[in-house]
Scaffold this motif. Sequence first.
Motif, short mmCIF file in Angstrom:
data_model
loop_
_atom_site.label_atom_id
_atom_site.label_comp_id
_atom_site.label_asym_id
_atom_site.label_seq_id
_atom_site.Cartn_x
_atom_site.Cartn_y
_atom_site.Cartn_z
N PRO A 94 -3.44 -4.34 -4.30
CA PRO A 94 -4.62 -3.80 -3.74
C PRO A 94 -5.42 -3.00 -4.59
O PRO A 94 -5.02 -2.21 -5.24
CB PRO A 94 -4.26 -3.25 -2.41
N GLY A 95 -7.03 -2.96 -4.43
CA GLY A 95 -7.79 -2.03 -5.07
C GLY A 95 -7.69 -2.18 -6.75
O GLY A 95 -7.98 -1.36 -7.43
N GLY A 96 -7.27 -3.30 -7.06
CA GLY A 96 -7.26 -3.46 -8.57
C GLY A 96 -6.28 -2.78 -9.41
O GLY A 96 -6.46 -2.81 -10.68
N ALA A 97 -5.30 -2.09 -8.88
CA ALA A 97 -4.27 -1.39 -9.56
C ALA A 97 -3.34 -2.49 -10.20
O ALA A 97 -3.46 -3.81 -10.05
CB ALA A 97 -3.21 -0.51 -8.45
N ARG B 27 2.54 -5.57 -4.50
CA ARG B 27 2.25 -6.72 -3.50
C ARG B 27 3.15 -7.79 -4.04
O ARG B 27 2.58 -8.47 -5.11
CB ARG B 27 0.79 -6.94 -3.40
N SER C 201 -0.40 -4.85 -10.91
CA SER C 201 0.63 -5.36 -9.86
C SER C 201 1.98 -5.22 -10.12
O SER C 201 2.82 -5.19 -9.15
CB SER C 201 0.54 -6.96 -10.06
N GLY D 279 0.61 -1.30 -0.10
CA GLY D 279 -0.05 0.22 -0.05
C GLY D 279 0.82 1.25 0.27
O GLY D 279 0.16 2.40 -0.24
N SER E 248 5.60 -4.54 -0.46
CA SER E 248 5.94 -3.89 -1.61
C SER E 248 7.14 -3.56 -1.92
O SER E 248 8.13 -3.52 -1.25
CB SER E 248 5.46 -2.40 -1.67
N THR F 180 3.46 4.20 -1.24
CA THR F 180 3.42 4.99 -2.55
C THR F 180 4.66 4.91 -3.33
O THR F 180 5.85 5.10 -2.68
CB THR F 180 3.01 6.40 -2.13
#
Length: 196
Positions: free
Chosen positions: A178-181, A149, A183, A21, A131, A23
Amino acid sequence: MGDASTIIVGTAGKAYMAEVGSTFPVGPEEVWGSDFTDMGFVTPDGLEEALEEERTQLDAWGEDAPVVDLARKRTQTFKLAFRQTTAPLLSLYYQVAYANMTSTAAVTTPTAKKQFLSFGSGSLSDTVEISLGLDVIMSGKRHRIMIARAGVTDRESIKHNPEDSSNFGLTFTALAAPGGAQSVQHFVTDVALPTL
């Protein structure tokens, strides 16, 4: 015609880790944020990146070749061997969360004793995911890879002998972000996009 300036030789590189998660930088030459920790020295073998696909082919009556070729699954892996022994690498190799590690402080009296880290391994309840950020560097060129991830899916044996350091050979697999971003994101410097 060949262009030698487009050849990238990974003469150096770095690996960084952070909590899932975190940035990522917005460009290949941007500094990694304070969320990311340098994972230390990597052996001269560098980074081995692999992309595997599972595909489904659909045939049709009267056709001598498949009419549809679908990618069902893509698996991206990133393999590195680290030279240093640190809490993050121990956590990843043995799959032990920091919360399940104990640091005992050094003492000087009555008998001097060094600080030490203790933990158990073998519990399947711990799953350590991170990450992962990777930089491949050569003469000002940079290929930056950002995995939103990642989990360790393969480990090399650790060798304790006088011929080499006790290295942590880890293969990371990119997991759904996460959140459909996306990979995995790539930034590659000095590569022109063809005009369509």
